[in-house]
Design a protein around this motif. Structure first.
Motif, PDB file in Angstrom:
ATOM      1  N   GLN A 237       0.823  -1.219   0.000  1.00  0.00           N
ATOM      2  CA  GLN A 237       0.000   0.000   0.000  1.00  0.00           C
ATOM      3  C   GLN A 237       0.850   1.259   0.000  1.00  0.00           C
ATOM      4  O   GLN A 237       0.373   2.345  -0.344  1.00  0.00           O
ATOM      5  CB  GLN A 237      -0.928   0.023   1.219  1.00  0.00           C
ATOM      6  CG  GLN A 237      -1.847  -1.168   1.353  1.00  0.00           C
ATOM      7  CD  GLN A 237      -1.274  -2.209   2.300  1.00  0.00           C
ATOM      8  OE1 GLN A 237      -0.093  -2.551   2.213  1.00  0.00           O
ATOM      9  NE2 GLN A 237      -2.110  -2.716   3.201  1.00  0.00           N
ATOM     10  N   SER A 240       1.074   3.720  -3.154  1.00  0.00           N
ATOM     11  CA  SER A 240       0.080   4.762  -3.426  1.00  0.00           C
ATOM     12  C   SER A 240      -0.011   5.787  -2.304  1.00  0.00           C
ATOM     13  O   SER A 240      -0.359   6.938  -2.535  1.00  0.00           O
ATOM     14  CB  SER A 240      -1.302   4.130  -3.641  1.00  0.00           C
ATOM     15  OG  SER A 240      -1.695   3.381  -2.502  1.00  0.00           O
ATOM     16  N   LEU A 241       0.324   5.374  -1.069  1.00  0.00           N
ATOM     17  CA  LEU A 241       0.133   6.266   0.071  1.00  0.00           C
ATOM     18  C   LEU A 241       1.351   7.127   0.378  1.00  0.00           C
ATOM     19  O   LEU A 241       1.232   8.313   0.655  1.00  0.00           O
ATOM     20  CB  LEU A 241      -0.237   5.451   1.317  1.00  0.00           C
ATOM     21  CG  LEU A 241      -1.605   4.771   1.312  1.00  0.00           C
ATOM     22  CD1 LEU A 241      -1.752   3.879   2.536  1.00  0.00           C
ATOM     23  CD2 LEU A 241      -2.720   5.805   1.288  1.00  0.00           C
ATOM     24  N   SER A 294      -6.613   5.370   8.107  1.00  0.00           N
ATOM     25  CA  SER A 294      -6.332   5.249   6.678  1.00  0.00           C
ATOM     26  C   SER A 294      -5.617   3.948   6.348  1.00  0.00           C
ATOM     27  O   SER A 294      -5.691   3.454   5.226  1.00  0.00           O
ATOM     28  CB  SER A 294      -5.471   6.429   6.209  1.00  0.00           C
ATOM     29  OG  SER A 294      -6.071   7.661   6.542  1.00  0.00           O
ATOM     30  N   LEU A 295      -4.893   3.417   7.325  1.00  0.00           N
ATOM     31  CA  LEU A 295      -4.135   2.186   7.118  1.00  0.00           C
ATOM     32  C   LEU A 295      -3.997   1.491   8.459  1.00  0.00           C
ATOM     33  O   LEU A 295      -3.661   2.128   9.456  1.00  0.00           O
ATOM     34  CB  LEU A 295      -2.746   2.498   6.545  1.00  0.00           C
ATOM     35  CG  LEU A 295      -1.796   1.324   6.315  1.00  0.00           C
ATOM     36  CD1 LEU A 295      -2.320   0.418   5.201  1.00  0.00           C
ATOM     37  CD2 LEU A 295      -0.397   1.826   5.974  1.00  0.00           C
TER      38      LEU A 295
END
Length: 305
Positions: A237, A240-241, A294-295
């Motif tokens: 991830q 993209s983050l 968010s994560l």
């Protein structure tokens, strides 16, 4: 008559006088802001008082967690209504009652009660009469000489090298490659108890660095995968983050640090290891007035290989 004298002697201020007046007000305001973000040698913060970072992002003072009457010194977001603590000084030594004092004495930052009992302190430094402690807009609180105020490269002590459970953007996480040690983030025991909990995370600098999380018995429960100069390979991830945010910066042959300073990131973003062992990234949602996850990296759902 006196009234006539007063009236006739009045003169409109010149532009230069007005300019001087507003310049004086500006400097008084700037001086007040600077003073409110730092503690000078011999000055103390008492329970009920706070200092605020120059841009009013963070505050430092005394607080009690939810459902607790114990008192701690901590740092929290100044503008967020839901008090969110990012650092705690005396996490394992709470004070009872509202009689704590916190400041610089005898060359160190210290927290004591009305009887002089010390609950927390830094090491003592020789420049005892020339020290200041400053709270920055990054959430870092540092002790330094007056000449080095705000300079984290020359700080004598700083909260980012003695963290609690939270990593903030622009925080430098130092590690020593030769000794194989690194800064450790340790969870709160519960949401009402900031004492050292059952889970911790740190960056293992041996070989290619990677994030490791541990349980209370120091059993490894999760790892991020190795750093490949762009992402940790076990966290896809990140592409993209955070692709442009994390950097590994060498200081010398022995020391390096990780830092996250994505310029597009909101200042109200944080990473933490929570009391159940999850590593979370949280962002403040102004519309909903709450923290949004968010994560979330949970050890029970991520491989440890």
């Amino acid at each position: 008559m006196n009234m006539g004298f007063i009236t006739s002697s009045y003169k409109s201020p010149t532009n230069l006088q007005l300019l001087s007046f507003f310049f004086l007000l500006f400097n008084l305001h700037a001086s007040s802001q600077s003073t409110n973000s730092s503690i000078t040698h011999g000055a103390m913060i008492r329970d009920g008082e706070i200092i605020v970072s120059p841009g009013e992002v963070f505050a430092l003072g005394f607080f009690s967690p939810t459902n607790s009457s114990s008192r701690y010194v901590g740092i929290w977001y100044y503008q967020i209504p839901d008090q969110t603590v990012t650092w705690v000084a005396n996490r394992d030594a709470p004070i009872s009652g509202n009689f704590g004092v916190f400041g610089i004495r005898n060359g160190s930052l210290s927290l004591s009660d009305a009887n002089g009992t010390i609950y927390w302190s830094t090491d003592s430094f020789p420049s005892a009469g020339n020290l200041t402690a400053m709270l920055l807009d990054t959430g870092n609180f540092m002790l330094s000489t007056v000449a080095d105020a705000g300079d984290d490269q020359n700080a004598l002590w700083q909260s980012c090298t003695d963290p609690t459970d939270t990593y903030l953007p622009n925080m430098r996480v130092y590690m020593n490659i030769t000794r194989g040690d690194s800064v450790s983030f340790v969870s709160w025991r519960t949401s009402s108890d900031p004492s050292r909990g059952n889970y911790s995370m740190e960056i293992d600098p041996r070989g290619a660095p990677q994030i490791i999380s541990w349980d209370e018995s120091r059993r490894r429960i999760w790892r991020s995968g190795q750093w490949n100069q762009q992402i940790f390979t076990g966290i896809p991830q990140m592409r993209s983050l955070f692709l442009s945010g994390f950097r590994l910066v060498p200081v010398n042959d022995d020391v390096m640090y990780f830092i996250f300073n994505n310029p597009n990131a909101t200042p109200f973003m944080r990473f933490r290891i929570n009391s159940t062992g999850e590593i979370e990234q949280l962002t403040w949602d102004e519309g909903r007035l709450e923290w949004v996850v968010s994560l979330a990296l949970a050890f029970h759902s991520m491989p440890t290989v």
